[in-house]
Design a protein around this motif. Structure first.
Motif, PDB file in Angstrom:
ATOM      1  N   ALA A 179      36.390  47.101 -34.995  1.00  0.00           N
ATOM      2  CA  ALA A 179      35.721  47.240 -33.697  1.00  0.00           C
ATOM      3  C   ALA A 179      34.231  47.503 -33.871  1.00  0.00           C
ATOM      4  N   LEU A 180      33.880  48.351 -34.835  1.00  0.00           N
ATOM      5  CA  LEU A 180      32.464  48.649 -35.073  1.00  0.00           C
ATOM      6  C   LEU A 180      31.725  47.447 -35.652  1.00  0.00           C
ATOM      7  N   MET A 181      32.420  46.641 -36.446  1.00  0.00           N
ATOM      8  CA  MET A 181      31.798  45.439 -37.017  1.00  0.00           C
ATOM      9  C   MET A 181      31.396  44.450 -35.931  1.00  0.00           C
ATOM     10  N   CYS A 182      32.102  44.455 -34.810  1.00  0.00           N
ATOM     11  CA  CYS A 182      31.744  43.565 -33.705  1.00  0.00           C
ATOM     12  C   CYS A 182      30.360  43.889 -33.144  1.00  0.00           C
ATOM     13  N   TYR A 183      29.954  45.142 -33.269  1.00  0.00           N
ATOM     14  CA  TYR A 183      28.653  45.559 -32.744  1.00  0.00           C
ATOM     15  C   TYR A 183      27.549  45.504 -33.805  1.00  0.00           C
ATOM     16  N   THR A 184      27.918  45.444 -35.068  1.00  0.00           N
ATOM     17  CA  THR A 184      26.921  45.398 -36.142  1.00  0.00           C
ATOM     18  C   THR A 184      26.701  43.980 -36.677  1.00  0.00           C
TER      19      THR A 184
END
Length: 390
Positions: free
Chosen positions: A116-121
């Motif tokens: 989920a965090l990779m989607c924003y980074t």
């Protein structure tokens, strides 16, 4: 002291097992959703791979696809375990499996959070990939006769029409490259020769754009050439009049498109992570409650369930000590016989044979509380006639 201790009756344990059985099947559906979202993002990226440079932009969809598959497998197994936990006799065969299962599920839920965090980074990597890919695609726009590049003109035109954009950063990018194929230039024309000689690289540069940059919503016929020449068009001022071509660059348009997709996927992944974490907490309560039931021996009575048997600090210290002991146990001396306790031990002369004395390890003395606990445990075992197999 146990963390977040809760007391469970048999009815509560049975209801918790049934609810977790249902939630695990819902988690299987959430795993399918994660897999579908990752597959959708991978397909969307693959559709426009011609205008993207090679990089790690597929790491996010691959992560989501992998996590989705693992979610289906783990939650399917979790549903079977929770279904059997309603019966204490069936739970005994899962007793040794549940703790490793909880640890693996915790690592799996952490992977969902990472995805989920990779989607924003991913935005910076995607922006760089689009910048390099679009730069090369526009550069080779004219190469319609060269194998491996002949498709780029159609790709760029469809991209500019579909996303209402022009160029990489803007329409001025077309001013800096030769986008007309030499095949369609009249080399005998003086105008063409003058333009070829007007720059060091000998390229046919014009202040014009391809037809796909035209905005069909404009009331004026599209002006593709001599965009900066006011005298070339009637009632036209380049500095004040709104151009009838797309002003937005394709890199920005594609970046906004993929960012909106990844933001939606990231929100969905975060919600699934919270749901999986709540299911994991429920499974932990069920595991500890059933474990304490077997230890007490009263299958119909109450039992305590908790998240951690000790406090967070004590649990962390205990796990760190285990890791340190494992590290010490795996150490191997590089010098032969360096730490061998049987080397250089005095021998006792017993006639014809010399026997080497061996050191006997000292037994650990139990404390009074541990001694009383062992006696009470054995007493309960003999009173109930239990037989433990280790």
């Amino acid at each position: 002291m146990a963390v977040l201790k809760v007391k469970f009756t048999k009815t509560k344990r049975d209801k918790l097992a049934q609810i977790l059985w249902i939630l695990n099947w819902v988690s299987v559906v959430s795993g399918i959703i994660l897999f579908s979202l990752g597959l959708f993002l991978k397909i969307e990226i693959k559709k426009r791979k011609e205008v993207m440079a090679k990089g790690d932009i597929n790491s996010v969809p691959n992560m989501l696809i992998s996590v989705g598959v693992i979610a289906c497998i783990i939650n399917f197994l979790g549903g079977k375990i929770c279904y059997d936990c309603s019966d204490a006799n069936k739970f005994s065969r899962w007793k040794l499996v549940m703790l490793p299962y909880i640890v693996c599920t915790f690592c799996f839920t952490f992977c969902i959070l990472v995805g989920a965090l990779m989607c924003y980074t991913m935005r910076n990597e995607l922006e760089e990939s689009l910048y390099l890919g679009l730069r090369d695609a526009i550069k080779f726009y004219k190469d319609t006769d060269i194998p491996g590049r002949c498709f780029l003109k159609k790709t760029v035109d469809l991209l500019q029409i579909g996303f209402h954009c022009c160029g990489n950063n803007g329409f001025r990018d077309w001013f800096e490259i030769q986008w007309v194929s030499p095949r369609y230039l009249n080399m005998a024309s003086k105008e063409v020769q003058d333009r070829l000689k007007s720059n060091v690289d000998g390229k046919f540069l014009v202040d014009g754009v391809p037809f796909s940059c035209c905005n069909p919503s404009s009331p004026r016929p599209c002006i593709q050439y001599q965009l900066t020449n006011n005298s070339a068009h009637y009632n036209y001022d380049f500095l004040t009049e709104e151009l009838n071509i797309w002003v937005k660059g394709c890199r920005e348009a594609l970046l906004d498109y993929y960012t909106s997709i990844m933001r939606s996927i990231g929100i969905a992944a975060l919600l699934i992570w919270l749901f999986e974490l709540s299911v994991l907490i429920g499974v932990r309560y069920l595991q500890t409650a059933m474990k304490n039931v077997l230890l007490l021996g009263d299958l119909e009575g109450e039992s305590d369930g908790w998240l951690l048997e000790n406090s967070f600090v004590e649990t962390a210290k205990y796990n760190i000590s285990i890791i340190k002991n494992l590290g010490k146990a795996n150490q191997i001396s590089t010098v032969s016989g360096m730490n061998d306790p049987n080397i250089n031990v005095q021998n006792t002369d017993c006639g014809k044979t010399n026997l080497t004395t061996k050191s006997i390890p000292a037994a650990r003395i139990l404390s009074w509380s541990e001694h009383a606990r062992v006696i009470a445990m054995h007493k309960q075992m003999f009173q109930r006639g239990w037989v433990y197999i280790y």
